[in-house]
Write a protein that holds these residues in place. Structure first.
Motif, short mmCIF file in Angstrom:
data_model
loop_
_atom_site.label_atom_id
_atom_site.label_comp_id
_atom_site.label_asym_id
_atom_site.label_seq_id
_atom_site.Cartn_x
_atom_site.Cartn_y
_atom_site.Cartn_z
N CYS A 1 -41.29 -63.77 31.26
CA CYS A 1 -40.40 -64.09 30.15
C CYS A 1 -39.62 -62.87 29.66
O CYS A 1 -38.67 -63.00 28.93
N SER A 2 -40.05 -61.70 30.03
CA SER A 2 -39.39 -60.49 29.53
C SER A 2 -38.14 -60.21 30.34
O SER A 2 -37.97 -60.68 31.45
N ILE A 3 -37.25 -59.43 29.74
CA ILE A 3 -36.02 -59.09 30.43
C ILE A 3 -36.22 -57.80 31.21
O ILE A 3 -37.09 -56.99 30.90
N SER A 4 -35.39 -57.59 32.21
CA SER A 4 -35.51 -56.40 33.05
C SER A 4 -35.09 -55.15 32.29
O SER A 4 -34.44 -55.23 31.24
N LYS A 5 -35.43 -54.00 32.84
CA LYS A 5 -35.02 -52.73 32.22
C LYS A 5 -33.50 -52.62 32.17
O LYS A 5 -32.95 -52.13 31.19
N ASP A 6 -32.82 -53.09 33.23
CA ASP A 6 -31.36 -53.01 33.27
C ASP A 6 -30.74 -53.88 32.18
O ASP A 6 -29.83 -53.45 31.48
N ALA A 7 -31.24 -55.11 32.03
CA ALA A 7 -30.72 -56.00 30.99
C ALA A 7 -31.01 -55.42 29.61
O ALA A 7 -30.17 -55.48 28.71
N ARG A 8 -32.20 -54.85 29.42
CA ARG A 8 -32.55 -54.25 28.13
C ARG A 8 -31.63 -53.07 27.84
O ARG A 8 -31.17 -52.88 26.70
N SER A 9 -31.34 -52.26 28.85
CA SER A 9 -30.43 -51.12 28.69
C SER A 9 -29.04 -51.59 28.28
O SER A 9 -28.41 -51.02 27.39
N LYS A 10 -28.55 -52.66 28.92
CA LYS A 10 -27.24 -53.20 28.56
C LYS A 10 -27.25 -53.76 27.14
O LYS A 10 -26.29 -53.58 26.40
N ARG A 11 -28.33 -54.41 26.75
CA ARG A 11 -28.44 -54.92 25.37
C ARG A 11 -28.34 -53.78 24.38
O ARG A 11 -27.66 -53.87 23.37
N SER B 1 -25.26 -53.21 21.57
CA SER B 1 -25.55 -53.28 20.15
C SER B 1 -24.56 -52.43 19.35
O SER B 1 -24.31 -51.28 19.67
N GLY B 2 -23.97 -53.02 18.32
CA GLY B 2 -23.03 -52.31 17.47
C GLY B 2 -21.71 -53.04 17.36
O GLY B 2 -21.60 -54.23 17.67
N THR B 3 -20.68 -52.32 16.93
CA THR B 3 -19.37 -52.90 16.66
C THR B 3 -18.37 -52.43 17.71
O THR B 3 -18.27 -51.24 17.99
N TRP B 4 -17.61 -53.38 18.23
CA TRP B 4 -16.62 -53.13 19.27
C TRP B 4 -15.27 -53.68 18.85
O TRP B 4 -15.20 -54.69 18.15
N SER B 5 -14.22 -53.04 19.32
CA SER B 5 -12.86 -53.54 19.13
C SER B 5 -12.34 -54.04 20.48
O SER B 5 -12.40 -53.32 21.48
N LEU B 6 -11.86 -55.28 20.49
CA LEU B 6 -11.27 -55.84 21.72
C LEU B 6 -9.80 -55.43 21.74
O LEU B 6 -8.98 -55.96 21.00
N ASN B 7 -9.48 -54.44 22.56
CA ASN B 7 -8.15 -53.84 22.59
C ASN B 7 -7.13 -54.64 23.40
O ASN B 7 -5.95 -54.66 23.06
N PHE C 1 -22.49 -56.96 17.74
CA PHE C 1 -23.68 -57.44 18.43
C PHE C 1 -24.91 -56.81 17.79
O PHE C 1 -25.03 -55.58 17.75
N ARG C 2 -25.83 -57.64 17.29
CA ARG C 2 -27.09 -57.16 16.70
C ARG C 2 -28.18 -57.44 17.73
O ARG C 2 -28.46 -58.61 18.03
N ASP C 3 -28.79 -56.38 18.28
CA ASP C 3 -29.75 -56.60 19.37
C ASP C 3 -31.14 -56.99 18.90
O ASP C 3 -31.90 -57.55 19.67
N ASN C 4 -31.50 -56.76 17.64
CA ASN C 4 -32.86 -57.09 17.24
C ASN C 4 -33.10 -58.59 17.06
O ASN C 4 -34.24 -59.03 17.10
N ASN C 5 -32.05 -59.38 16.85
CA ASN C 5 -32.23 -60.82 16.78
C ASN C 5 -31.20 -61.60 17.60
O ASN C 5 -31.08 -62.82 17.46
N SER C 6 -30.45 -60.90 18.44
CA SER C 6 -29.50 -61.51 19.38
C SER C 6 -28.42 -62.34 18.70
O SER C 6 -27.94 -63.32 19.25
N THR C 7 -28.02 -61.94 17.50
CA THR C 7 -26.92 -62.61 16.84
C THR C 7 -25.75 -61.65 16.71
O THR C 7 -25.88 -60.45 16.94
N GLY C 8 -24.62 -62.17 16.33
CA GLY C 8 -23.44 -61.34 16.14
C GLY C 8 -22.29 -62.19 15.67
O GLY C 8 -22.46 -63.34 15.23
N PHE D 1 -12.77 -53.43 25.79
CA PHE D 1 -13.28 -53.07 24.48
C PHE D 1 -13.48 -51.56 24.35
O PHE D 1 -13.73 -50.89 25.35
N THR D 2 -13.43 -51.06 23.11
CA THR D 2 -13.91 -49.72 22.81
C THR D 2 -14.88 -49.84 21.63
O THR D 2 -14.72 -50.71 20.78
N LYS D 3 -15.86 -48.96 21.64
CA LYS D 3 -16.87 -49.00 20.58
C LYS D 3 -16.34 -48.28 19.35
O LYS D 3 -15.69 -47.25 19.43
N LYS D 4 -16.65 -48.83 18.19
CA LYS D 4 -16.21 -48.23 16.93
C LYS D 4 -17.25 -47.24 16.43
O LYS D 4 -18.39 -47.31 16.73
#
Length: 160
Positions: free
Chosen positions: A18-28, A32-38, A69-76, A157-160
């Motif tokens: 049920c757990s996610i892979s290291k690669d998916a966790r790294s991407k999550r 995480s954070g705020t992005w601007s869609l340029n 994107f909030r990674d601790n509860n997967s909402t955004g 996107f760029t990260k804010k």
């Protein structure tokens, strides 16, 4: 004793599946954070395109939108600026990173939720291929068909 070993062994297998892979966790973590869609652009076809994306707004309305994107509860959410062409405001999402067995490096998937985190999309959602993802920039792509011809929508996107 033997039953306990079998039980804990089965429990460990269940939890690891049920757990996610290291690669998916790294991407999550990177997401995480705020992005601007340029920029929203189109590849693999010629001509001018006008598209309604995510059954929500035209592509021009997504340009300049802010995504969180909030990674601790997967909402955004993503926020569209109001204009004469665009119905502005927040769109709340539940998101995750999935890995596909095909040649994708991973996909961002999301579905719409309300302010109380309840599904409002009937379980339907969207998947975007993660083309590149760093601490400061992200490119997502989705493949669609226009008049039977393939078109790739590119989100930069760029990260804010």
């Amino acid at each position: 004793m033997k039953k306990a070993v079998v039980f804990f062994g089965a429990l460990a297998i269940m939890l690891s599946s049920c757990s996610i892979s290291k690669d998916a966790r790294s991407k999550r973590n990177l997401l995480s954070g705020t992005w601007s869609l340029n920029d929203v652009s189109f590849e693999n076809n010629t001509g001018n395109f006008k598209a309604v994306l995510f059954n929500d707004v035209e592509d021009i309305c997504l340009e300049g939108s802010e995504w969180f994107f909030r990674d601790n509860n997967s909402t955004g959410r993503y926020t569209i600026a109001p204009s004469t062409l665009c119905n502005g405001g927040d769109r709340y999402i539940r998101w995750s990173v999935v890995e596909r067995e095909e040649n994708y490096t991973g996909q961002l998937q999301f579905k719409f939720i309300d302010e109380k985190n309840k599904d409002i999309s009937g379980g339907l959602g969207y998947r975007l291929n993660i083309e590149s993802l760093t601490e400061n920039a992200m490119t997502l792509k989705s493949n669609v068909s226009v008049d039977g011809e393939p078109v790739t929508v590119v989100y930069s996107f760029t990260k804010k």
